[in-house]
Design a protein around this motif. Structure first.
Motif, PDB file in Angstrom:
ATOM      1  N   PRO A  88       0.810  -1.225   0.000  1.00 54.85           N
ATOM      2  CA  PRO A  88       0.000   0.000   0.000  1.00 54.85           C
ATOM      3  C   PRO A  88       0.840   1.270   0.000  1.00 54.85           C
ATOM      4  O   PRO A  88       0.494   2.247  -0.671  1.00 54.85           O
ATOM      5  N   VAL A  89       1.948   1.259   0.741  1.00 58.49           N
ATOM      6  CA  VAL A  89       2.810   2.443   0.779  1.00 58.49           C
ATOM      7  C   VAL A  89       3.419   2.705  -0.593  1.00 58.49           C
ATOM      8  O   VAL A  89       3.428   3.845  -1.086  1.00 58.49           O
ATOM      9  N   LEU A  90       3.934   1.666  -1.241  1.00 54.15           N
ATOM     10  CA  LEU A  90       4.543   1.822  -2.555  1.00 54.15           C
ATOM     11  C   LEU A  90       3.522   2.338  -3.580  1.00 54.15           C
ATOM     12  O   LEU A  90       3.851   3.173  -4.432  1.00 54.15           O
ATOM     13  N   ILE A  91       2.300   1.830  -3.489  1.00 52.25           N
ATOM     14  CA  ILE A  91       1.285   2.207  -4.475  1.00 52.25           C
ATOM     15  C   ILE A  91       0.772   3.617  -4.241  1.00 52.25           C
ATOM     16  O   ILE A  91       0.725   4.440  -5.165  1.00 52.25           O
ATOM     17  N   PHE A  92       0.387   3.921  -3.006  1.00 51.81           N
ATOM     18  CA  PHE A  92      -0.325   5.165  -2.769  1.00 51.81           C
ATOM     19  C   PHE A  92       0.572   6.363  -2.482  1.00 51.81           C
ATOM     20  O   PHE A  92       0.076   7.455  -2.213  1.00 51.81           O
ATOM     21  N   THR A  93       1.890   6.172  -2.573  1.00 50.44           N
ATOM     22  CA  THR A  93       2.790   7.321  -2.619  1.00 50.44           C
ATOM     23  C   THR A  93       3.152   7.664  -4.064  1.00 50.44           C
ATOM     24  O   THR A  93       3.897   8.612  -4.301  1.00 50.44           O
ATOM     25  N   ASP A  94       2.631   6.897  -5.009  1.00 47.09           N
ATOM     26  CA  ASP A  94       2.830   7.208  -6.424  1.00 47.09           C
ATOM     27  C   ASP A  94       2.218   8.573  -6.724  1.00 47.09           C
ATOM     28  O   ASP A  94       1.178   8.956  -6.171  1.00 47.09           O
ATOM     29  N   VAL A  95       2.829   9.314  -7.621  1.00 49.48           N
ATOM     30  CA  VAL A  95       2.373  10.661  -7.951  1.00 49.48           C
ATOM     31  C   VAL A  95       0.954  10.660  -8.518  1.00 49.48           C
ATOM     32  O   VAL A  95       0.237  11.666  -8.432  1.00 49.48           O
ATOM     33  N   CYS A  96       0.536   9.547  -9.078  1.00 52.28           N
ATOM     34  CA  CYS A  96      -0.828   9.410  -9.574  1.00 52.28           C
ATOM     35  C   CYS A  96      -1.841   9.788  -8.500  1.00 52.28           C
ATOM     36  O   CYS A  96      -2.857  10.427  -8.782  1.00 52.28           O
ATOM     37  N   MET A 115      -4.082   6.629 -16.316  1.00 46.47           N
ATOM     38  CA  MET A 115      -3.941   6.621 -14.864  1.00 46.47           C
ATOM     39  C   MET A 115      -3.712   8.026 -14.317  1.00 46.47           C
ATOM     40  O   MET A 115      -4.180   8.367 -13.239  1.00 46.47           O
ATOM     41  N   ARG A 116      -2.990   8.846 -15.081  1.00 47.51           N
ATOM     42  CA  ARG A 116      -2.763  10.244 -14.708  1.00 47.51           C
ATOM     43  C   ARG A 116      -3.324  11.129 -15.813  1.00 47.51           C
ATOM     44  O   ARG A 116      -3.118  10.836 -16.998  1.00 47.51           O
ATOM     45  N   PRO A 117      -4.028  12.199 -15.470  1.00 46.72           N
ATOM     46  CA  PRO A 117      -4.570  13.086 -16.504  1.00 46.72           C
ATOM     47  C   PRO A 117      -3.457  13.645 -17.380  1.00 46.72           C
ATOM     48  O   PRO A 117      -2.497  14.258 -16.886  1.00 46.72           O
ATOM     49  N   VAL A 118      -3.550  13.436 -18.669  1.00 45.39           N
ATOM     50  CA  VAL A 118      -2.483  13.848 -19.574  1.00 45.39           C
ATOM     51  C   VAL A 118      -2.484  15.349 -19.821  1.00 45.39           C
ATOM     52  O   VAL A 118      -1.498  15.891 -20.331  1.00 45.39           O
ATOM     53  N   ASN A 119      -3.571  16.033 -19.466  1.00 53.74           N
ATOM     54  CA  ASN A 119      -3.678  17.455 -19.771  1.00 53.74           C
ATOM     55  C   ASN A 119      -3.557  18.339 -18.540  1.00 53.74           C
ATOM     56  O   ASN A 119      -3.872  19.523 -18.593  1.00 53.74           O
ATOM     57  N   LEU A 120      -3.091  17.784 -17.409  1.00 51.49           N
ATOM     58  CA  LEU A 120      -2.960  18.560 -16.179  1.00 51.49           C
ATOM     59  C   LEU A 120      -1.511  18.538 -15.705  1.00 51.49           C
ATOM     60  O   LEU A 120      -0.971  17.484 -15.367  1.00 51.49           O
ATOM     61  N   SER A 121      -0.917  19.698 -15.641  1.00 51.48           N
ATOM     62  CA  SER A 121       0.492  19.809 -15.257  1.00 51.48           C
ATOM     63  C   SER A 121       0.682  19.582 -13.763  1.00 51.48           C
ATOM     64  O   SER A 121      -0.227  19.776 -12.962  1.00 51.48           O
ATOM     65  N   ARG A 133       8.899  11.758 -11.339  1.00 52.80           N
ATOM     66  CA  ARG A 133       9.331  11.241 -10.039  1.00 52.80           C
ATOM     67  C   ARG A 133       8.182  10.488  -9.376  1.00 52.80           C
ATOM     68  O   ARG A 133       7.034  10.901  -9.450  1.00 52.80           O
ATOM     69  N   PHE A 134       8.508   9.398  -8.704  1.00 56.08           N
ATOM     70  CA  PHE A 134       7.525   8.601  -7.965  1.00 56.08           C
ATOM     71  C   PHE A 134       6.351   8.181  -8.854  1.00 56.08           C
ATOM     72  O   PHE A 134       5.202   8.182  -8.415  1.00 56.08           O
ATOM     73  N   ALA A 135       6.634   7.843 -10.088  1.00 55.09           N
ATOM     74  CA  ALA A 135       5.566   7.488 -11.030  1.00 55.09           C
ATOM     75  C   ALA A 135       5.698   6.060 -11.540  1.00 55.09           C
ATOM     76  O   ALA A 135       5.017   5.690 -12.489  1.00 55.09           O
ATOM     77  N   TRP A 136       6.519   5.247 -10.898  1.00 49.52           N
ATOM     78  CA  TRP A 136       6.778   3.918 -11.437  1.00 49.52           C
ATOM     79  C   TRP A 136       5.513   3.057 -11.437  1.00 49.52           C
ATOM     80  O   TRP A 136       5.281   2.303 -12.389  1.00 49.52           O
ATOM     81  N   TRP A 137       4.706   3.160 -10.386  1.00 47.92           N
ATOM     82  CA  TRP A 137       3.526   2.304 -10.306  1.00 47.92           C
ATOM     83  C   TRP A 137       2.488   2.692 -11.357  1.00 47.92           C
ATOM     84  O   TRP A 137       1.969   1.834 -12.079  1.00 47.92           O
ATOM     85  N   LEU A 192     -11.228   7.029  -8.649  1.00 43.13           N
ATOM     86  CA  LEU A 192     -11.562   6.137  -7.536  1.00 43.13           C
ATOM     87  C   LEU A 192     -11.617   4.681  -7.984  1.00 43.13           C
ATOM     88  O   LEU A 192     -11.370   3.776  -7.188  1.00 43.13           O
ATOM     89  N   PHE A 193     -11.928   4.442  -9.244  1.00 46.38           N
ATOM     90  CA  PHE A 193     -11.877   3.075  -9.764  1.00 46.38           C
ATOM     91  C   PHE A 193     -10.460   2.534  -9.674  1.00 46.38           C
ATOM     92  O   PHE A 193     -10.230   1.398  -9.223  1.00 46.38           O
ATOM     93  N   HIS A 194      -9.481   3.330 -10.095  1.00 47.84           N
ATOM     94  CA  HIS A 194      -8.092   2.889 -10.021  1.00 47.84           C
ATOM     95  C   HIS A 194      -7.659   2.689  -8.570  1.00 47.84           C
ATOM     96  O   HIS A 194      -6.945   1.727  -8.253  1.00 47.84           O
ATOM     97  N   ALA A 195      -8.089   3.586  -7.680  1.00 49.48           N
ATOM     98  CA  ALA A 195      -7.718   3.455  -6.274  1.00 49.48           C
ATOM     99  C   ALA A 195      -8.315   2.184  -5.671  1.00 49.48           C
ATOM    100  O   ALA A 195      -7.638   1.451  -4.941  1.00 49.48           O
ATOM    101  N   ALA A 196      -9.591   1.910  -5.963  1.00 50.26           N
ATOM    102  CA  ALA A 196     -10.225   0.700  -5.442  1.00 50.26           C
ATOM    103  C   ALA A 196      -9.563  -0.550  -6.014  1.00 50.26           C
ATOM    104  O   ALA A 196      -9.374  -1.551  -5.309  1.00 50.26           O
ATOM    105  N   THR A 197      -9.200  -0.499  -7.299  1.00 40.41           N
ATOM    106  CA  THR A 197      -8.495  -1.629  -7.919  1.00 40.41           C
ATOM    107  C   THR A 197      -7.171  -1.883  -7.223  1.00 40.41           C
ATOM    108  O   THR A 197      -6.809  -3.036  -6.929  1.00 40.41           O
ATOM    109  N   ASP A 198      -6.438  -0.815  -6.933  1.00 37.95           N
ATOM    110  CA  ASP A 198      -5.160  -0.979  -6.259  1.00 37.95           C
ATOM    111  C   ASP A 198      -5.336  -1.502  -4.839  1.00 37.95           C
ATOM    112  O   ASP A 198      -4.480  -2.236  -4.325  1.00 37.95           O
TER     113      ASP A 198
END
Length: 438
Positions: free
Chosen positions: A128-136, A322-328, A344-348, A413-419
């Motif tokens: 959970p730590v590895l996943i939910f510290t992802d920049v996503c 997984m990450r919005p492509v149009n939001l900086s 950074r922190f985007a491996w997951w 939230l779908f991605h978060a619940a899946t993770d």
């Protein structure tokens, strides 16, 4: 083992601080929704707005900025607390969004601490730590998005639910109260998520205590209140997009869905095009009442092949985002080009997105395997894990069928619940391995 848990919490706090609090911090750009929260607090960005292209961390208080937003969310309450902690309550006062980010971090660290209290081994919390510290996910902490509160509450619900099921002697009440508080924050975060408040409410009502059952009823009432106060014009706009931009070109009989004969000329159009009547608030409200999601759901049920096609399209086209492509992720003064995103922190999220682009059908397969595994499991956690899976499937279905323009944006939230299902599965695997290790 206690030292390992302590270091895991401290390490998580350090990673989140590096991402969103310390110099070099990032966030996520406004897509136009921030004002639903900050305008109620008389805040506005310092300088010109840079929606989409740059993340804006600095805001200023001014009475003319006030807007009585029709959008109600527990995120507003958290932002109110952050503004008072920052002293941004008088004319010209500055507000740094990291005050809000710090409150989100506090909720995440509380969830982690509760999880570690509930488990014998720190290993169960590593994934959970590895996943939910992802920049996503972490980038949302420095934002006014209502989804930031929904995710924070979801993580706290999962952790406190595990604590409830741990049944530690003499400490049954506080996990229940913590789960109830998290469920209330989740249910009131956003109307899109309030629909699924029935899941934590059912979990609470299943417990044979007055506290749990009273909390379950409170969660249901809170969700009903949010759904009842949803902006009618917003519902009308969503229906306009689905009916005219999706179903009309697909050959659907729009008259059976409440569309009047004179409105059929809008087929193929969406709410953001010029010349559409949905920009008129009164018309949008009336259109939403005349059509409605109940009729839309009936159409989907009567046309299963088309419905499956729309679900498949979202899985192939929207889910890989997984990450919005149009939001900086960067402020304008960081020297990055417009729209730049951090790596950074985007491996997951990079891994998940690559898998979804290569073979998106692994997700339905995973959900099927997970559902069967939960039903066959003897673990007391299986109902909590199953609830996460139902939430994920529900969030995906609602986004795919209720958004005809940009369903991928509503799959957060779908991605978060899946993770979370992956975290449950990983913890079960670790527990089984350790049980059979001499």
């Amino acid at each position: 083992m206690r030292k390992a848990k302590y270091f895991l919490v401290c390490g998580t706090a350090l990673v989140l601080a590096l991402e969103i609090l310390l110099p070099g911090f990032i966030g996520i750009a406004n897509n136009g929704d921030f004002g639903k929260i900050y305008a109620w607090l008389c805040l506005a960005p310092r300088g010109a707005e840079t929606n989409f292209v740059y993340f804006q961390p600095s805001y200023v208080y001014a009475a003319p900025n006030y807007w009585n937003s029709p959008y109600h969310s527990s995120q507003s309450a958290l932002a109110w607390i952050a503004a008072r902690l920052a002293g941004a309550t008088h004319e010209g006062a500055a507000f740094d969004i990291r005050w809000l980010g710090a409150l989100h971090v506090a909720i995440w660290l509380l969830a982690l601490a509760v999880l570690l209290w509930s488990t014998r081994h720190a290993y169960a919390a590593i994934l959970p730590v590895l996943i939910f510290t992802d920049v996503c996910y972490a980038a949302y902490l420095n934002s006014f998005y209502m989804d930031a509160m929904a995710l924070s509450a979801l993580l706290l619900m999962a952790a406190s639910g595990i604590a409830m099921l741990a049944r530690r002697e003499g400490t049954e009440v506080w996990p229940t109260l913590l789960f109830a508080a998290a469920a209330l924050l989740f249910a009131t975060s956003k109307a899109q998520h309030a629909v699924w408040a029935i899941l934590p409410a059912a979990f609470l009502l299943a417990w044979r205590t007055a506290v749990a059952r009273g909390a379950g009823i409170a969660v249901l009432l809170a969700a009903m209140a949010i759904l009842g106060t949803t902006d009618a014009a917003y519902r009308g706009q969503a229906m306009f997009n689905v009916l005219f931009y999706r179903l009309g070109p697909a050959g659907a009989d729009l008259a059976s869905l409440g569309v009047q004969a004179g409105e059929l000329r809008y087929s193929g159009m969406h709410a953001y095009m010029e010349g559409v009547p949905v920009s008129d608030r009164e018309w949008a409200e009336q259109f939403g009442r005349r059509t409605g999601f109940a009729r839309l759901l009936g159409w989907y049920l009567l046309h299963p092949a088309r419905t499956a096609q729309f679900l498949g399209d979202t899985l192939r086209e929207g889910a890989p985002e997984m990450r919005p492509v149009n939001l900086s992720n960067f402020p304008a003064d960081r020297g990055q080009p417009p729209g730049a995103r951090t790596h950074r922190f985007a491996w997951w999220s990079d891994l998940r997105a690559a898998l979804l682009r290569h073979w998106p059908w692994h997700l339905p397969l995973w959900y099927a395997v997970f559902f069967v595994g939960c039903l066959r499991s003897r673990s007391p956690l299986k109902w909590l894990a199953l609830g996460c899976a139902v939430l994920g499937a529900g969030e995906f279905t609602a986004a795919a069928l209720g958004d005809a323009l940009d369903a991928g944006r509503h799959l957060f939230l779908f991605h978060a619940a899946t993770d979370l299902t992956l975290c449950f599965a990983g913890a079960a695997l670790i527990q089984t391995t350790m049980r059979h290790t001499p």
